[in-house]
Design a protein around this motif. Structure first.
Motif, short mmCIF file in Angstrom:
data_model
loop_
_atom_site.label_atom_id
_atom_site.label_comp_id
_atom_site.label_asym_id
_atom_site.label_seq_id
_atom_site.Cartn_x
_atom_site.Cartn_y
_atom_site.Cartn_z
N TRP B 59 9.50 45.82 48.22
CA TRP B 59 9.79 44.97 49.17
C TRP B 59 8.59 44.78 50.31
N ILE B 60 7.87 45.95 50.22
CA ILE B 60 6.65 46.08 51.25
C ILE B 60 5.69 45.11 50.63
N GLU B 62 6.08 42.32 48.92
CA GLU B 62 6.47 40.90 49.25
C GLU B 62 6.38 40.94 50.47
N PHE B 63 6.54 41.48 51.47
CA PHE B 63 6.68 41.48 52.93
C PHE B 63 5.10 41.24 53.59
N LYS B 66 4.00 37.63 51.84
CA LYS B 66 4.77 36.74 52.71
C LYS B 66 3.82 36.44 54.05
N LYS B 173 13.00 51.06 58.14
CA LYS B 173 13.21 49.62 57.69
C LYS B 173 13.83 48.76 58.62
#
Ligand SMILES: Nc1ncnc2c1ncn2[C@@H]1O[C@H](COP(=O)(O)OP(=O)(O)OP(=O)(O)O)[C@@H](O)[C@H]1O
Ligand SMILES: [Mg+2]
Lengths: 251, 480
Positions: B59-60, B62-63, B66, B173
Motif C-alpha cells: 500500500w505504501i 501504491e501511495f 499515486k 496508518k
C-alpha cells in the motif's frame, strides 16, 4: 598627561559647513563648559568628534592622547575612551539596559576574556544607587518610553559604567527636574577626577553651580569666540548673547 | 525578576549552547560511501527503488506512485509564488542516498564516516545533556535513533518513518497523509512520492514527556534532495515538545529540502514543535507543516528560519474540536540573496477555538521577506478568536518585505484582531550603540535580537541562546 585636542576643526553636513574652525584642548582632570545659542553647532561638534558618519570633517584634526582619531570608526573611538552623552538619546526596543551595557562592557574586554556576571551586576547596581535609578530599570528597554529626565540619567549611568577618559556631555541638564539635576551633578562630580576630562554643553549657568567648570567657552556660528573661567558663565547669564554679538562686531 | 533571567542566560550561554545549527560550523562535508543510491533524476523506478530498499508494504508503494503522478500533474505554484522555483531542476537531484535503513541505537554502532559529522555538530553531547530522545538523519535515513529508557517505558514511540509504518501500521496508518493530503501542494506530492526518514512519534494517553525529543537533519551530499516525513500523534491529554535542527554544507549547486510534517493532538493534548533551521544559502527549503487539534487540544509551532536560498513554509493548525488552540510563532531572517516566504494558516472548524499568529521578519541587504497568512473562520461558528501580528524589520533600504494576510472571517460571533508594522533599523540607533563601543555588526545584531526579544523569550532556554548566536553570526557577516 592624556588629552583631547581639537585642532582648527571644520565640520560639514552635506554641503553646509556648521563647525568653522574650532580649536580646543581638554586635559585629563579638566571640565570645560561650552555655551552658545541654538543652532550654533554644539551638538554637531560633539557628534563629529564621536565619529557620526553623516558629519564630514573637511579640515582640521582631533587627537586623543596625541593620535588622530579621525580615521577610526565611532566604536573604535568609544573603546579608546571617548564617551558622548547624547542630547537626544536613541531608543533601542527590546534591548534591556542590563544587556546593552553588558554588551558594551564586553566590547571593551580582550578576546576570549569572560565577563564576570555577578561582579557586573554588583557594579551596575552600585552605579544605579548612586544615580538613584530604580533597579527595575535594568530590565527596561534602553530609553524606550523613558521620560526626558530618565533618559539623561541613563546616559550618566552608562558613562559611569564605561569609565571613559573623555566625556562629551550634550545638554545633560536639560529635561532634569531640580532634584534630578542635583543627583546627576553629584554623580558626575563623583566621576570627576584626574583620569577624566569633560566637555559639557549647556544653556544654563545653573548646572555650573553644581558642576563647577575649570573653563567656560562661548560658541558662536561654528567657532569659539570667547573663553574664560566660571565667571564668564555668570556674565553671559547677566548680559545675554547680544553682548557677545556686540563684542564680535567690535572686533 | 528580569535580572535573574539575564544572569541565568549568562550561565546558559557558556554552559549549554545548542550545538550544531551554526552554519559556519555546519559548512563541511565528509566523503561517505553510500550503499544505497537511487541515482539522479526522478521516475517510477526511483520510487520503486526507494520502496523496495525499505521493504515497504504494497500500500505504501501504491501511495508513492499515486503521489508521483500527482506531482507530475500539478503546476509549479509560480502564479503566486516566486519564479525562482523554476530554477529547481528535478532531473539533477539525487532522491535517495543511505548506508542502510536501520538506525543504530548507540553512537558506537554508527559508522565512523557518518558519526564524525554528528560529533562535530555536537549532537551526542546535547543528547546527554537535556534531551529525551534523538534522531539524527544523514541524507535519506536516520543513522542514529534512540529514546531514553524512562520515556520508552511510558510507552512513547519515537522511530523513523520507515520503521513506524512497518512496525506500527495500525497506529500510524490512520493519520498518515490525512492531515496533509498528497495533493495539498506540489511539494507535498513530491514528498509523498519519495519520502524517507523523519520521525514517527506516538505519546500515549496522559503521558507528558518532560524533556524534548529532538531530530537533527543533516544533508551531506551534493545535488541531493532530503524528503523527511514526520508524524506526531499525542493521544488524549498527552504532552510533547519536539525540536528540529537542520544544516547542510554549502555547495555551488542547489540542494532541495522538502519535508512534510503532520501533527495530531487528540482531546486535551499539547504538542509544541520547534524548528531552528540554518540552511546554507543554496538550499531550496519547501516544507509543508500542519496539525489537527481536537477538542481542547493545543498545537504550537515555533518556527525560526535562518538561511536557505528560498524557504516557503506556512505552518498551520486545523482547529477541529471545541476550544482547540493553535499558535504560530515565526521568525524569519532574510539576508542577501535569500528569500523567506513564510507565514501561518489557521483553519477554525469548531466553536470557541482560538488562534494566535505572531510573525516577525528581518530583511537585510538584498534579502526579501514575505508573510502569507490564512485565517479562516466560517460563518456558522461562534466564540472563535484570532490574533495576528506581523512585524517586519528592514535593515538598509534595498530590503523588501511583503505582507499578504488573508483573513476570512464570516459571521459576527467571532473576534479577530490584526496588527502589522514595518520598521527600520535607523542610523541614529546604530550610531548610538557604536558610540558605546559596539561594532556595527554587534549593534545590528543587538537591534535584531531586541526586535524578536519578546518571542525568543518563549523558547526553551537552549534554543533562545542558540538563536541569538545565529543572529549574531548573520549580522556580523552582513556588514563590511
Ligand atoms: N542632519 C542634519 N541635516 C541638516 N542640518 C543639520 C543636521 N544636523 C544639524 N543641522 C544643522 O546644523 C546646525 C547646528 O546644529 P546643532 O544641533 O549642532 O546645534 P546646537 O548648537 O547643538 O543647537 P541646540 O542648542 O539647539 O542644541 C543647525 O542649523 C541645524 O539645523
Ligand atoms: Mg545641541
Amino acid at each position: 598627561m592624556p588629552s583631547l585636542v581639537i585642532q582648527d576643526l571644520h565640520v560639514a553636513i552635506g554641503e553646509k559647513e556648521i563647525v568653522k574652525g574650532l580649536s580646543l584642548t581638554i586635559k585629563s582632570g579638566e571640565v570645560h563648559a561650552i555655551m552658545g545659542p541654538n543652532g550654533t553647532g554644539k551638538s554637531t561638534l560633539s557628534k563629529a568628534i564621536a565619529g557620526h558618519p553623516d558629519y564630514t570633517i573637511t579640515a582640521g584634526d582631533v587627537l586623543l592622547d596625541g593620535t588622530s582619531i579621525l580615521a577610526q570608526e565611532a566604536d573604535e573611538r568609544a573603546r579608546a575612551g571617548l564617551f558622548l552623552a547624547f542630547q537626544y538619546p536613541s531608543e533601542i526596543p527590546g534591548v534591556s539596559i542590563a544587556n546593552f551595557l553588558r554588551a558594551a562592557v564586553q566590547a571593551r574586554m580582550a578576546e576570549g576574556e569572560e565577563l564576570d556576571a555577578t561582579a557586573y551586576y554588583k557594579r551596575l547596581y552600585a552605579k544605579m544607587d548612586m544615580l538613584k535609578i530604580d533597579r527595575k530599570f535594568t530590565s527596561r528597554s534602553v530609553n524606550e518610553g523613558f521620560s526626558g529626565g530618565e533618559k539623561k540619567r541613563c546616559e550618566i549611568l552608562q558613562m559611569a559604567m564605561l569609565e571613559p577618559k573623555f566625556a562629551l556631555m550634550d545638554e545633560t541638564d536639560s529635561g532634569l527636574d531640580i532634584d534630578a539635576l542635583r543627583i546627576v551633578s553629584e554623580g558626575v562630580n563623583t566621576l570627576r577626577g584626574p583620569d577624566l576630562g569633560v566637555l559639557m554643553i549647556t544653556h544654563y549657568q545653573r548646572l555650573l553651580n553644581y558642576i563647577v567648570p575649570d573653563y567656560v567657552h562661548v560658541m558662536w556660528d561654528g567657532r569659539i569666540v570667547k573663553s574664560g573661567d566660571k565667571s564668564l558663565a555668570l556674565e553671559l547669564e547677566a548680559k545675554g548673547y547680544d553682548w557677545v554679538k556686540k563684542e564680535l562686531a567690535l572686533a | 525578576m528580569a535580572t535573574t533571567d539575564t544572569l541565568a542566560q549568562d550561565t546558559a550561554a557558556t554552559e549549554n549552547p545548542v550545538a550544531g545549527i551554526d552554519q559556519t560550523k555546519g559548512d563541511f562535508s565528509y566523503d561517505v560511501s553510500y550503499a544505497f543510491d537511487a541515482g539522479t533524476g526522478l521516475n517510477e523506478d526511483t520510487v520503486r527503488y526507494i520502496s523496495s530498499v525499505k521493504k515497504e508494504a504494497p500500500w505504501i508503494l501504491e501511495f508513492r506512485l499515486k503521489a508521483l503522478a500527482k506531482f507530475r500533474s500539478m503546476p509549479m505554484p509560480t502564479h503566486w509564488a516566486t519564479k525562482d522555483l523554476e530554477n529547481i531542476d528535478f532531473d539533477k537531484i539525487r532522491y535517495y542516498l543511505s548506508q542502510g535503513q536501520k538506525p543504530k541505537r548507540t553512537w558506537d554502532e554508527v559508522p565512523d564516516d557518518i558519526k564524525k559529522t554528528f560529533e562535530r555538530l555536537g549532537i551526542p553531547e546535547q543528547e546527554r545533556k537535556f534531551l529525551a530522545g534523538v534522531e539524527a538523519q544523514f541524507d535519506s535515513e536516520a543513522a542514529y535513533s534512540n529514546i531514553k529508557d524512562i520515556v520508552a517505558k511510558q510507552g512513547v514511540i519515537f522511530v523513523n518513518s520507515t520503521e513506524g509504518l512497518r512496525e506500527h501500521p495500525e497506529l500510524f496508518k490512520k493519520f498518515f497523509g490525512k492531515v496533509i493530503p498528497t495533493g495539498d501542494n506540489k511539494f507535498a506530492a513530491l514528498n509523498s512520492a519519495v519520502f524517507s526518514g523523519g520521525s514517527f512519534i506516538y505519546v500515549p494517553k496522559g503521558v507528558k514527556v518532560a524533556q524534548p525529543l529532538q531530530a537533527y537533519f543533516r544533508i551531506n551530499a551534493e545535488n541531493f534532495g532530503q524528503f523527511e516525513r514526520t508524524l506526531i500523534i499525542a493521544d488524549e491529554g498527552a504532552e510533547v515538545t519536539y525540536m528540529e535542527g537542520c544544516t547542510a554544507p554549502k555547495f555551488s549547486t542547489s540542494t532541495l529540502h522538502s519535508a512534510v510534517v503532520e501533527l495530531v493532538a487528540l482531546k486535551g493534548a499539547k504538542i509544541q514543535y520547534i524548528t531552528v533551521q540554518n540552511w546554507a544559502n543554496n538550499v531550496f527549503n519547501l516544507v509543508t507543516k500542519r496539525g489537527v487539534a481536537h477538542e481542547e487540544a493545543e498545537i504550537k509551532w515555533i518556527d525560526c528560519n535562518i538561511g536557505s536560498r528560498l524557504t516557503m513554509k506556512y505552518p498551520g493548525v486545523v482547529l477541529k474540536g471545541r476550544k482547540a488552540r493553535g499558535e504560530v510563532i515565526s521568525i524569519a531572517l532574510a539576508n542577501d540573496g535569500q528569500h523567506q516566504d513564510t507565514g501561518a494558516k489557521m483553519i477554525h472548524a469548531a466553536d470557541e477555538t482560538t488562534s494566535n499568529i505572531v510573525a516577525k521578519s528581518i530583511s537585510v541587504g538584498q534579502g526579501r521577506s514575505t508573510y502569507r497568512g490564512v485565517v479562516h473562520i466560517p460563518k456558522h461558528l461562534k466564540g472563535c478568536k484570532n490574533n495576528t501580528e506581523c512585524d517586519a524589520l528592514l535593515i538598509n533600504t534595498n530590503s523588501r518585505t511583503d505582507t499578504y494576510p488573508a483573513i476570512t472571517v464570516r459571521g459576527d460571533r467571532n473576534y479577530v484582531q490584526h496588527e502589522a508594522s514595518v520598521s527600520k533599523v535607523n542610523e541614529e540607533m546604530i550610531f548610538y550603540m557604536q558610540q558605546r563601543g559596539l561594532t556595527e555588526g554587534q549593534a545590528m545584531s543587538l537591534a535584531v535580537n531586541g526586535f524578536i526579544n519578546d518571542l525568543a523569550r518563549q523558547f526553551p532556554m537552549e534554543y533562545s541562546v542558540e538563536l541569538k548566536r545565529l543572529i549574531d553570526l548573520e549580522m556580523e557577516g552582513s556588514v563590511g
